[in-house]
Design a protein around this motif. Structure first.
Motif, mmCIF file in Angstrom:
data_model
loop_
_atom_site.group_PDB
_atom_site.id
_atom_site.type_symbol
_atom_site.label_atom_id
_atom_site.label_comp_id
_atom_site.label_asym_id
_atom_site.label_seq_id
_atom_site.Cartn_x
_atom_site.Cartn_y
_atom_site.Cartn_z
ATOM 1 N N LEU A 261 0.861 -1.178 0.000
ATOM 2 C CA LEU A 261 0.000 0.000 0.000
ATOM 3 C C LEU A 261 0.902 1.234 0.000
ATOM 4 C CD1 LEU A 261 -2.637 -1.065 2.675
ATOM 5 C CD2 LEU A 261 -2.990 -0.945 0.212
ATOM 6 N N LEU A 262 0.613 2.191 -0.867
ATOM 7 C CA LEU A 262 1.393 3.418 -0.988
ATOM 8 C C LEU A 262 0.616 4.565 -0.366
ATOM 9 C CD1 LEU A 262 2.684 3.028 -4.671
ATOM 10 C CD2 LEU A 262 3.802 2.331 -2.549
ATOM 11 N N PHE A 263 1.235 5.217 0.606
ATOM 12 C CA PHE A 263 0.609 6.335 1.293
ATOM 13 C C PHE A 263 1.323 7.634 0.921
ATOM 14 C CE2 PHE A 263 -0.712 2.728 3.728
ATOM 15 C CZ PHE A 263 -1.983 3.046 4.193
ATOM 16 N N ASP A 264 0.615 8.724 1.157
ATOM 17 C CA ASP A 264 1.152 10.061 0.883
ATOM 18 C C ASP A 264 2.442 10.255 1.677
ATOM 19 O OD1 ASP A 264 1.671 12.761 0.560
ATOM 20 O OD2 ASP A 264 -0.452 13.299 0.554
ATOM 21 N N PRO A 265 3.523 10.718 1.024
ATOM 22 C CA PRO A 265 4.779 10.918 1.755
ATOM 23 C C PRO A 265 4.682 12.002 2.834
ATOM 24 C CG PRO A 265 4.927 11.832 -0.451
ATOM 25 C CD PRO A 265 3.648 11.057 -0.395
ATOM 26 N N ALA A 266 3.632 12.837 2.768
ATOM 27 C CA ALA A 266 3.456 13.869 3.797
ATOM 28 C C ALA A 266 2.747 13.337 5.037
ATOM 29 C CB ALA A 266 2.667 15.045 3.211
ATOM 30 N N VAL A 299 10.656 4.094 1.952
ATOM 31 C CA VAL A 299 10.315 5.520 2.021
ATOM 32 C C VAL A 299 11.012 6.226 0.872
ATOM 33 C CG1 VAL A 299 10.431 7.631 3.386
ATOM 34 C CG2 VAL A 299 10.071 5.444 4.528
ATOM 35 N N THR A 300 10.241 6.856 0.010
ATOM 36 C CA THR A 300 10.771 7.635 -1.104
ATOM 37 C C THR A 300 10.125 9.013 -1.089
ATOM 38 O OG1 THR A 300 9.078 6.906 -2.681
ATOM 39 C CG2 THR A 300 11.024 5.498 -2.433
ATOM 40 N N GLN A 301 10.569 9.863 -1.997
ATOM 41 C CA GLN A 301 9.984 11.194 -2.080
ATOM 42 C C GLN A 301 8.582 11.165 -2.666
ATOM 43 O OE1 GLN A 301 12.388 13.519 -4.730
ATOM 44 N NE2 GLN A 301 12.074 12.141 -6.484
ATOM 45 N N ASP A 302 8.197 10.013 -3.227
ATOM 46 C CA ASP A 302 6.876 9.922 -3.829
ATOM 47 C C ASP A 302 5.854 9.210 -2.954
ATOM 48 O OD1 ASP A 302 7.753 11.168 -6.184
ATOM 49 O OD2 ASP A 302 8.510 9.256 -6.962
ATOM 50 N N VAL A 343 -1.424 7.482 -2.815
ATOM 51 C CA VAL A 343 -0.596 8.349 -3.658
ATOM 52 C C VAL A 343 -1.166 8.393 -5.067
ATOM 53 C CG1 VAL A 343 1.699 8.667 -4.620
ATOM 54 C CG2 VAL A 343 1.433 7.870 -2.276
ATOM 55 N N ARG A 344 -1.279 9.616 -5.591
ATOM 56 C CA ARG A 344 -1.716 9.775 -6.974
ATOM 57 C C ARG A 344 -0.481 9.948 -7.857
ATOM 58 N NH1 ARG A 344 -5.269 12.726 -3.900
ATOM 59 N NH2 ARG A 344 -7.469 12.154 -4.090
#
Length: 381
Positions: A261-266, A299-302, A343-344
């Motif tokens: 699952l990809l979550f918003d990096p913020a 953890v990436t910038q995206d 993440v979009r």
């Protein structure tokens, strides 16, 4: 005349000797008949007392049922003939009759014992004891009985004084020639026997072999028929089938499911710290599921990538899909609750405005404009 002279010795046997031989014959017949009946009743009681614990009693009881009354009668007559004083040629013939009679009855016993033992073995190891005989059952019984009666016939010929060496050699040469001629068929035949005994799959199992996925419909002597998922029937030679890796999904004990699952990096660190436990709770709410782990994998910038692994304890594909759907819906609800949406995809376009931006029409080209076109994302617009 010669035939009459061969039986001339019968006149020399006295009446008392004939009567004694007849009495011995009748007594032997009655004794053997009574002994066989008593043995059958005794063994039948032992078999009924515990069929699972006394398989040999069941086999012996069924075998004694094949006692031939012709063999019993001939044996009684031969016992009676031993009382008579017979000349040398007839004494040798009586010995031959002894061998043939007792050998035939013994072969009948072994034949039936093999049938009962093979039936019991395959019935014990079958999922459905009432199912019809399998290919392995038929092949094993046929092979053992063929060997048994071939050995018996050769023994009879050898006992009669016939040289069977040339006959056995001929059988060997003929067997080799036949085997070379039908080696492909024999290969499929023995592969069928291997499938039936080893049971890598059975009728009704969902398998994947050599890129074909479907359910096994029939395992024949030469080929196996598979009903493909797309509907058509696929026929594969048994020998070719065993040369490939077979994946049997029906015997799958459980299914391992791993997804990310990809979550918003913020996402705040405090919220990210809670996510593994919240994802675990979502998985454990499902039925027939064993949770394995949930971790922040990358953890990436995206994006923040969380990996979840669990096991569905039911091999059904439908149950797996229902469970995965509920887990994913629960994850979406969690994102909505925490306000950390998925993440979009982000697309960045760099425009070089050093030379200005000018729209060129369809009937104009770069050479007529007098100025180079601006670059967009490293390419000329």
């Amino acid at each position: 005349m010669k035939f009459t002279s061969q039986f001339a010795f019968l006149r020399t046997i006295e009446l008392d000797n004939w009567l004694t031989a007849a009495a011995v014959t009748v007594a032997a017949f009655l004794l053997m008949h009574a002994l066989i009946r008593w043995s059958r009743r005794r063994i039948a009681r032992l078999a009924e007392a515990g069929k699972a614990d006394r398989p040999y009693a069941e086999i012996l009881g069924a075998t004694l049922g094949r006692t031939s009354m012709v063999a019993v009668t001939l044996t009684a007559l031969l016992i009676g003939l031993t009382v008579l004083d017979l000349p040398a040629p007839w004494d040798l013939r009586v010995r031959h009759l002894w061998f043939i009679t007792l050998g035939a009855q013994l072969a009948l016993y072994i034949d039936h014992a093999l049938s009962v033992a093979a039936k019991r073995y395959f019935r014990t190891h079958a999922k459905d004891p009432d199912a019809p005989a399998t290919v392995a059952h038929t092949l094993v019984s046929w092979a053992m009985k063929t060997v048994l009666w071939t050995v018996f016939m050769l023994a009879v010929l050898a006992n009669l004084g016939i040289n069977i060496s040339a006959f056995v050699a001929s059988l060997g040469i003929g067997g080799v020639a036949v085997a070379l001629a039908v080696q492909n068929i024999l290969g499929d035949l023995f592969a069928s026997l291997s499938i039936a005994v080893d049971k890598p799959f059975e009728v009704g199992d969902a398998i994947v072999v050599n890129g074909v996925s479907g359910a096994v419909e029939k395992v024949g002597l030469k080929t196996t028929r598979i009903r493909a998922d797309s509907g058509e029937q696929v026929v594969i030679a048994n020998a070719d089938l065993l040369k490939n890796t077979v994946r049997n999904y029906k015997r799958m004990a459980n299914r391992r499911v791993a997804f990310s699952l990809l979550f918003d990096p913020a996402t705040p660190v405090a919220v990210a710290r809670e996510l593994p436990a919240r994802l675990r709770a979502i998985v454990e709410r499902q039925d027939a599921v064993r949770f394995d782990r949930a971790h922040l994998k990358n953890v990436t910038q995206d994006a923040l990538e969380f990996e979840v692994v669990y096991f569905v304890l039911v091999p059904s594909y439908g149950t797996f899909m229902d469970t995965q759907q509920q887990v994913l819906l629960g994850a979406l609800e969690l994102m909505e609750e925490l306000g950390v949406g998925n993440v979009r995809p982000v697309q960045r376009v760099a425009v070089d405005m050093a030379q200005g931006l000018r729209v060129v029409g369809d009937d104009e080209d770069e050479e007529d404009s007098g100025a180079p076109a601006p670059r967009v994302g490293g390419a000329r617009a």
